[in-house]
Design an enzyme around this catalytic site. Structure first.
Site, PDB file in Angstrom:
ATOM      1  N   LYS A  36      36.152  54.216  36.683  1.00 13.56           N
ATOM      2  CA  LYS A  36      34.849  53.546  36.673  1.00 13.56           C
ATOM      3  C   LYS A  36      33.837  54.353  37.472  1.00 13.56           C
ATOM      4  CE  LYS A  36      35.017  48.493  36.086  1.00 13.56           C
ATOM      5  NZ  LYS A  36      34.918  47.239  36.868  1.00 13.56           N
ATOM      6  N   SER A  74      27.868  41.099  40.304  1.00 15.14           N
ATOM      7  CA  SER A  74      27.456  42.393  40.872  1.00 15.14           C
ATOM      8  C   SER A  74      26.637  43.161  39.840  1.00 15.14           C
ATOM      9  CB  SER A  74      28.689  43.212  41.265  1.00 15.14           C
ATOM     10  OG  SER A  74      29.421  42.539  42.241  1.00 15.14           O
ATOM     11  N   ARG A  95      33.740  31.713  37.758  1.00 11.44           N
ATOM     12  CA  ARG A  95      32.357  31.229  37.676  1.00 11.44           C
ATOM     13  C   ARG A  95      32.161  30.299  36.487  1.00 11.44           C
ATOM     14  NH1 ARG A  95      29.984  37.104  37.957  1.00 11.44           N
ATOM     15  NH2 ARG A  95      31.737  37.162  36.533  1.00 11.44           N
ATOM     16  N   HIS A 144      30.790  36.116  45.936  1.00  7.63           N
ATOM     17  CA  HIS A 144      32.061  36.563  46.526  1.00  7.63           C
ATOM     18  C   HIS A 144      32.255  35.931  47.914  1.00  7.63           C
ATOM     19  CE1 HIS A 144      31.307  40.449  44.076  1.00  7.63           C
ATOM     20  NE2 HIS A 144      32.307  39.825  43.487  1.00  7.63           N
TER      21      HIS A 144
HETATM   22  O1  PNS Z   1      35.898  42.606  40.515  1.00  9.72           O
HETATM   23  P1  PNS Z   1      36.711  42.930  39.301  1.00  9.72           P
HETATM   24  O2  PNS Z   1      36.325  44.291  38.767  1.00  9.72           O
HETATM   25  O3  PNS Z   1      36.663  41.864  38.243  1.00  9.72           O
HETATM   26  O4  PNS Z   1      38.252  43.034  39.810  1.00  9.72           O
HETATM   27  C1  PNS Z   1      39.284  43.347  38.915  1.00  9.72           C
HETATM   28  C2  PNS Z   1      40.587  43.651  39.678  1.00  9.72           C
HETATM   29  C3  PNS Z   1      40.340  44.671  40.760  1.00  9.72           C
HETATM   30  C4  PNS Z   1      41.117  42.394  40.294  1.00  9.72           C
HETATM   31  C5  PNS Z   1      41.623  44.170  38.625  1.00  9.72           C
HETATM   32  O5  PNS Z   1      41.012  45.114  37.787  1.00  9.72           O
HETATM   33  C6  PNS Z   1      42.824  44.849  39.286  1.00  9.72           C
HETATM   34  O6  PNS Z   1      43.584  44.218  39.986  1.00  9.72           O
HETATM   35  N1  PNS Z   1      42.966  46.155  39.054  1.00  9.72           N
HETATM   36  C7  PNS Z   1      44.029  46.958  39.614  1.00  9.72           C
HETATM   37  C8  PNS Z   1      44.940  47.513  38.531  1.00  9.72           C
HETATM   38  C9  PNS Z   1      45.952  46.453  38.102  1.00  9.72           C
HETATM   39  O7  PNS Z   1      46.689  45.927  38.889  1.00  9.72           O
HETATM   40  N2  PNS Z   1      45.978  46.139  36.783  1.00  9.72           N
HETATM   41  C10 PNS Z   1      46.859  45.140  36.245  1.00  9.72           C
HETATM   42  C11 PNS Z   1      46.181  43.791  36.103  1.00  9.72           C
HETATM   43  S1  PNS Z   1      44.872  43.888  34.887  1.00  9.72           S
END
Ligand code: PNS
Length: 163
Positions: free
Chosen positions: A41, A131, A93, A17
């Site tokens: 989660k 992570s 990645r 990150h």
């Molecule tokens: O580190 P991650 O868990 O891969 O991040 C995922 C993240 C936070 C970018 C994504 O889950 C997110 O933006 N969630 C907020 C809810 C949302 O906007 N959902 C619509 C797009 S899937």
């Protein structure tokens, strides 16, 4: 001023990150690291703990532009809209990330077509770090010192179940 939001779970923040953040800071005038508050989660670290770890990690590097740490709940595009920001920064990645990222980026574009997602390819050195794997290695007492900053190693050790 070109501002990007770098969203994620960051449970916990890794060198992968931080590599994306450092390179993103060379492209944008400001980057906001935004931790998702996701009640569905079960994260290892609370949002406050994650924000603190990110804040400490970024204090160890000179980015040349402001880097802020924040959290958000709900839709990412709503968070961006509130702040009048139009760019999402994400790291890629491996090919295995592609489908997941394509889905998120496509949904976000559908929800807000004035928002673009910019992907940076993770440095090869960090491409295997996640992570999830960091937590698993730490849980079984493995060495994560090359994967996360030292204060994160300490925080992982302090989580009773992960010693
Ligand atoms: O580190 P991650 O868990 O891969 O991040 C995922 C993240 C936070 C970018 C994504 O889950 C997110 O933006 N969630 C907020 C809810 C949302 O906007 N959902 C619509 C797009 S899937």
């Amino acid at each position: 001023m070109k501002v990007a939001v770098y969203p994620g779970s960051f449970d916990p923040i890794t060198y992968g990150h931080l590599d994306i953040l450092k390179r993103g800071a060379k492209i944008f005038d400001k980057v906001i690291v935004a931790v998702l508050i996701n009640s569905a989660k079960q994260p290892l670290f609370s949002v406050e703990e994650r924000k603190q770890m990110i804040t400490e990690a970024i204090s160890q590097t000179e980015y040349g532009v402001p880097v802020e740490v924040d959290s958000f709940e709900g839709l990412l595009v709503d968070y961006l809209r509130d702040k009048d920001i139009h760019v999402i920064l994400r790291g890629l990645r491996a090919i295995s990330d592609f489908e997941y990222e394509l889905q998120i980026a496509s949904i976000n574009r559908k929800l807000a077509n004035d928002v673009e997602t910019i992907f940076l390819m993770t440095n090869n050195m960090h491409s295997f770090i996640s992570s999830g794997s960091v937590k698993e290695i730490a849980k079984y007492g493995g060495d994560v010192t090359d994967l996360v900053p030292s204060h994160v190693v300490t925080a992982l050790r302090e989580k009773a179940d992960y010693v």
